[in-house]
Structure formats: C-alpha cells, structure tokens
Motif scaffolding. Structure first.
Motif, PDB file in Angstrom:
ATOM      1  N   THR A  12      44.541  24.571  32.486  1.00  0.00           N
ATOM      2  CA  THR A  12      43.477  25.556  32.622  1.00  0.00           C
ATOM      3  C   THR A  12      42.390  24.979  33.486  1.00  0.00           C
ATOM      4  N   PRO A  13      41.548  25.817  34.064  1.00  0.00           N
ATOM      5  CA  PRO A  13      40.479  25.289  34.904  1.00  0.00           C
ATOM      6  C   PRO A  13      39.587  24.333  34.136  1.00  0.00           C
ATOM      7  N   ALA A  14      39.345  23.148  34.723  1.00  0.00           N
ATOM      8  CA  ALA A  14      38.491  22.161  34.064  1.00  0.00           C
ATOM      9  C   ALA A  14      37.043  22.596  34.043  1.00  0.00           C
ATOM     10  N   CYS A  15      36.684  23.623  34.848  1.00  0.00           N
ATOM     11  CA  CYS A  15      35.293  24.058  34.897  1.00  0.00           C
ATOM     12  C   CYS A  15      34.995  25.113  33.839  1.00  0.00           C
ATOM     13  N   GLY A  16      35.957  25.453  32.979  1.00  0.00           N
ATOM     14  CA  GLY A  16      35.649  26.401  31.923  1.00  0.00           C
ATOM     15  C   GLY A  16      36.847  27.247  31.570  1.00  0.00           C
ATOM     16  N   MET A  17      36.788  27.950  30.424  1.00  0.00           N
ATOM     17  CA  MET A  17      37.886  28.791  29.990  1.00  0.00           C
ATOM     18  C   MET A  17      37.968  30.022  30.875  1.00  0.00           C
ATOM     19  N   PRO A  18      39.188  30.473  31.234  1.00  0.00           N
ATOM     20  CA  PRO A  18      39.312  31.647  32.083  1.00  0.00           C
ATOM     21  C   PRO A  18      38.829  32.900  31.380  1.00  0.00           C
ATOM     22  N   LEU A  19      38.167  33.735  32.130  1.00  0.00           N
ATOM     23  CA  LEU A  19      37.683  35.010  31.623  1.00  0.00           C
ATOM     24  C   LEU A  19      38.448  36.129  32.311  1.00  0.00           C
ATOM     25  N   ARG A  20      38.069  37.342  32.072  1.00  0.00           N
ATOM     26  CA  ARG A  20      38.759  38.475  32.675  1.00  0.00           C
ATOM     27  C   ARG A  20      38.468  38.529  34.167  1.00  0.00           C
ATOM     28  N   PRO A  21      39.508  38.593  35.042  1.00  0.00           N
ATOM     29  CA  PRO A  21      39.273  38.636  36.490  1.00  0.00           C
ATOM     30  C   PRO A  21      38.440  39.846  36.889  1.00  0.00           C
ATOM     31  N   TRP A 205      33.656  22.746  46.061  1.00  0.00           N
ATOM     32  CA  TRP A 205      34.136  23.842  46.898  1.00  0.00           C
ATOM     33  C   TRP A 205      35.523  23.485  47.417  1.00  0.00           C
ATOM     34  N   LEU A 206      36.401  24.460  47.512  1.00  0.00           N
ATOM     35  CA  LEU A 206      37.662  24.252  48.211  1.00  0.00           C
ATOM     36  C   LEU A 206      37.543  24.843  49.604  1.00  0.00           C
ATOM     37  N   LEU A 207      38.091  24.132  50.586  1.00  0.00           N
ATOM     38  CA  LEU A 207      37.999  24.531  51.983  1.00  0.00           C
ATOM     39  C   LEU A 207      39.381  24.838  52.517  1.00  0.00           C
ATOM     40  N   GLY A 208      39.457  25.776  53.457  1.00  0.00           N
ATOM     41  CA  GLY A 208      40.752  26.058  54.062  1.00  0.00           C
ATOM     42  C   GLY A 208      40.676  27.112  55.134  1.00  0.00           C
ATOM     43  N   SER A 209      41.761  27.212  55.912  1.00  0.00           N
ATOM     44  CA  SER A 209      41.864  28.254  56.936  1.00  0.00           C
ATOM     45  C   SER A 209      43.137  29.073  56.740  1.00  0.00           C
ATOM     46  N   SER A 210      43.763  28.943  55.555  1.00  0.00           N
ATOM     47  CA  SER A 210      44.933  29.752  55.209  1.00  0.00           C
ATOM     48  C   SER A 210      44.773  30.210  53.767  1.00  0.00           C
ATOM     49  N   ASP A 211      45.804  30.861  53.232  1.00  0.00           N
ATOM     50  CA  ASP A 211      45.649  31.424  51.891  1.00  0.00           C
ATOM     51  C   ASP A 211      45.865  30.405  50.769  1.00  0.00           C
ATOM     52  N   TYR A 212      46.366  29.197  51.086  1.00  0.00           N
ATOM     53  CA  TYR A 212      46.692  28.244  50.020  1.00  0.00           C
ATOM     54  C   TYR A 212      45.455  27.881  49.198  1.00  0.00           C
ATOM     55  N   GLU A 219      42.254  30.775  41.398  1.00  0.00           N
ATOM     56  CA  GLU A 219      42.888  30.427  40.128  1.00  0.00           C
ATOM     57  C   GLU A 219      42.000  29.531  39.274  1.00  0.00           C
ATOM     58  N   LEU A 220      41.311  28.570  39.930  1.00  0.00           N
ATOM     59  CA  LEU A 220      40.496  27.612  39.194  1.00  0.00           C
ATOM     60  C   LEU A 220      39.057  28.076  38.987  1.00  0.00           C
ATOM     61  N   GLY A 221      38.692  29.221  39.540  1.00  0.00           N
ATOM     62  CA  GLY A 221      37.318  29.694  39.391  1.00  0.00           C
ATOM     63  C   GLY A 221      36.322  28.859  40.147  1.00  0.00           C
ATOM     64  N   LEU A 222      36.673  28.488  41.402  1.00  0.00           N
ATOM     65  CA  LEU A 222      35.830  27.634  42.228  1.00  0.00           C
ATOM     66  C   LEU A 222      35.343  28.377  43.470  1.00  0.00           C
ATOM     67  N   PRO A 223      34.195  27.986  44.023  1.00  0.00           N
ATOM     68  CA  PRO A 223      33.760  28.532  45.307  1.00  0.00           C
ATOM     69  C   PRO A 223      34.734  28.130  46.418  1.00  0.00           C
ATOM     70  N   TYR A 224      34.767  28.961  47.464  1.00  0.00           N
ATOM     71  CA  TYR A 224      35.727  28.761  48.555  1.00  0.00           C
ATOM     72  C   TYR A 224      35.033  28.982  49.893  1.00  0.00           C
ATOM     73  N   VAL A 225      35.386  28.156  50.887  1.00  0.00           N
ATOM     74  CA  VAL A 225      34.844  28.293  52.245  1.00  0.00           C
ATOM     75  C   VAL A 225      35.997  28.497  53.220  1.00  0.00           C
ATOM     76  N   PHE A 226      35.915  29.539  54.021  1.00  0.00           N
ATOM     77  CA  PHE A 226      36.928  29.777  55.052  1.00  0.00           C
ATOM     78  C   PHE A 226      36.505  29.075  56.336  1.00  0.00           C
ATOM     79  N   ASP A 244      40.069  39.208  45.138  1.00  0.00           N
ATOM     80  CA  ASP A 244      40.879  40.043  44.245  1.00  0.00           C
ATOM     81  C   ASP A 244      41.547  39.227  43.144  1.00  0.00           C
ATOM     82  N   GLY A 245      41.897  37.961  43.453  1.00  0.00           N
ATOM     83  CA  GLY A 245      42.596  37.147  42.475  1.00  0.00           C
ATOM     84  C   GLY A 245      41.701  36.218  41.689  1.00  0.00           C
TER      85      GLY A 245
END
Length: 374
Positions: A12-21, A205-212, A219-226, A244-245
């Motif tokens: 499960t996400p280490a940053c907290g319990m998952p809630l409703r998407p 933050w997770l960084l990326g230029s694709s969908d991975y 999934e982990l409930g983290l901020p994301y930078v494109f 959406d996910g």
C-alpha cells in the motif's frame, strides 16, 4: 521492508491508506498567471569551467528566490561536457544555505543509480537543515550513456529499474518520522530510519515523459511532473491517466501536477531567437548521435549553420519551446497552464550567452526569469 504506516512496503502507499479515487478538475482561464518554478541543468559553455558554471547557477537561484519563484530544482546528468548538474543533493544543500524561502529540490534524482537508503538519508538530512523547503523529484532514467551507467553501478546493483515502484515506496517509508522496519531472514524485525529523529519529510514527486511514472504516481497518491521540456508527446493522455487513476493519500488527497517548458525570454523576439540557438543546436546534435562539447556562444551558433536534418530538428523543437518577448511569453505561459489544467509551470531557462558576457554568470538566463516574473 515493512513500513510502519502502510504494512509491507510495496503493498500500500507508504504515504497513507488509500481512499476513494477522485478526479481533480483544475480550472484556469487564459488570463490566470500560474506560479513559476525553475529547472536547472547547470549549463557549461565555451571557455567556462565547472566552477564558473556552478557559480552562475548559484547566482541564478538567488535571483529566483528574490523574484518569488515557487521552487528551484537541479537535474542529474553524468559525463556531459555541456552539463554540470551531476549531484543534486550537493547543489540543493548549497542553494538552501544561500536562499530564504524558495523550495529547492531534484528534478530529479535518477533512482536506478542510487541505493534507496542513501537517497532517503540525503534528503531527510536536507529536510532537517531546511524544514518545509525540500522537494525530492525521482526519475527512473539513467541520466547518461551505458558506459557511465555501468560505472555508477560498478559497486553492485543499486536501484534495479524493474524494482522502481518498490524502491520509491521504501524511500517514502525510510524518510517518515516513524521510519521503516526490515524483516530479517530469521524472522526478526530491524528498525531503519533515514535520520534518527525526523520531524517531517521532503515532498516526493515522480517525474516522467511517458505514462509509466504517471500511473505509478496515481497508484501511490504522489504528485507528478510531466517532463514537457524533454518530450511533449502524449501530454494530454498522460495527465488524464494520472488524474483519472489517482488514489488519494493522506499527504496528498488530490492529484497535484505541473509541467516543464524550455524558455528563452528577451526584450525583443530577435534577441530571444538568437539566445535560443545554442541549446537548440545542442539538442539537435544529441538526438542525431553527434558529439556534444560545451555549449556554444550565440556567435558560434550563428556562424555555423546545421545541415538539412539538423536544421529540421531545430525547427521542430523551436515550435515547442517558449522563445518570445516578455508580453508574449507571459501570455503563452498562462495559455499553456490553462490548456493542461495546471496552476504551476516549471521553466527550464535555456538562454545562451554572447561571447563578451562574464563567464561566472548567465545574463540570458537571469533575464528570462526576470522578464517572466515582472
């Protein structure tokens, strides 16, 4: 490894319990001025030493702090003559020591090159030195060629790319004030803390230029930078996948994202076009497999036209960059933010330098930040 707050790290996400998407709708109009941040690769130009390039970047972070920029991140690249950004934690520490309010972080730490515990310890220590001002941006690219990548990992396997999600979660658990718990083969549990008595953690933050990375961040409930400055392909689809996910977490109940853009801003469009040319040409060389030395001066770039393929690549990239006078640039930034539903844009100031300008400063990059913020 067992995280105190989320059971087995990786379950499960280490940053907290998952809630409703829930999907976040970020409404902006074209007149809204987004917050601005900076990504710095610490460019090295003709005749400039690494010491002078680093001094120029330290002066630039000072200026960004004074101008009100939101955050300032350093990239990680290795064995590149034109780039001195190889050790983000070192540069972050130096920048934090000389600034007063701006957030400073990595854009990003290339996790496959490093052991998760080392990353967690470095950034937990930075957070302890400057509470509330540290960002840990994480990517999974190597940041160099295969030879240097092998050298980075010559002491043994570090953060295997295939175990990237597990290692991200381990870092989250290790940096948490409660630490993590390692289950040994004999059944004993061993406590592990990135720092002995942490009170807070850096924002990850997770960084990326694709969908991975977008899917993993959701999934982990983290901020994301494109990483739009690197490749703008598929940006709308990737951001939609993330939003959406998204699985809300305790630390981040809503999806949080922004994007990057290469920027050159000058008093006139003509000057901006000239200052953009050295970096445009460098990227064209990189993408056609040609040798890359230190960045050219503007004069060197203008005196040596590229061939047909190189010139076509320059034109294609130029269309995606922000190269403009101040009024046009600010309008384009606001439009870009509104178009993609973000309230922050991270500019990569890629303005080149004229031959007569000082070696220990980057006037074109300073000018870009000043004109965007005015």
């Amino acid at each position: 490894m067992v995280g105190r707050r989320g059971g087995m790290v990786g379950d499960t996400p280490a940053c907290g319990m998952p809630l409703r998407p829930r999907r976040l709708t970020q409404a902006m109009n074209s007149t809204t001025a987004p917050r601005l941040s900076v990504l710095d690769l610490v460019p090295v130009r003709t005749g400039q030493s690494s010491a002078q390039a680093l001094a120029a970047s330290m002066a630039l972070v000072d200026r960004a702090d004074a101008l009100g920029y939101e955050r300032y991140w350093f990239a990680e690249h290795h064995n590149m003559a034109a780039v001195a950004a190889s050790t983000p934690p070192v540069m972050i520490a130096a920048a934090l020591a000389r600034t007063s309010r701006i957030r400073v972080g990595s854009g990003g730490v290339m996790l496959p090159n490093h052991a998760p515990l080392v990353v967690a310890e470095q950034f937990a220590a930075l957070e302890a030195l400057a509470p509330g001002r540290v960002d840990l941006g994480i990517g999974r690219a190597p940041g160099s060629d295969p030879v240097v990548t092998a050298l980075l990992r010559s002491s043994g396997p570090t953060s295997d790319v295939d175990r990237f999600p597990e290692h991200v979660q381990n870092i989250l658990a290790l940096m948490h004030p409660d630490g993590a718990r390692l289950r040994l083969t004999d059944g004993q549990v061993y406590d592990v803390h990135a720092t002995p008595a942490a009170e807070a953690t850096p924002t990850v933050w997770l960084l990326g230029s694709s969908d991975y990375s977008a899917r993993l961040a959701a999934e982990l409930g983290l901020p994301y930078v494109f990483a739009n400055h690197f490749s703008g392909a598929g940006i709308d689809q990737v951001l939609a996948l993330y939003r959406d996910g998204y699985t809300p977490s305790e630390a981040h109940p809503e999806p949080r994202t922004f994007l990057t853009v290469n920027a050159v801003v000058a008093p006139t469009l003509a000057e901006a076009e000239e200052r953009a040319m050295p970096q445009l040409r460098a990227m064209a060389r990189l993408r056609t497999g040609r040798p890359m030395g230190r960045s050219e001066t503007v004069e060197e770039a203008l005196a040596d036209p590229l061939d047909g393929l190189g010139q076509q690549m320059v034109q294609d990239m130029r269309a995606r960059w922000l190269v403009a006078d101040p009024e046009t640039a600010r309008a384009e930034i606001a439009s870009l933010a509104a178009r993609h539903g973000v309230d922050e844009v991270m500019v990569v100031p890629v303005a080149g330098t004229y031959a007569g300008e000082p070696l220990d400063s980057t006037p074109g990059r300073v000018q870009t930040l000043e004109l965007l913020a005015s």
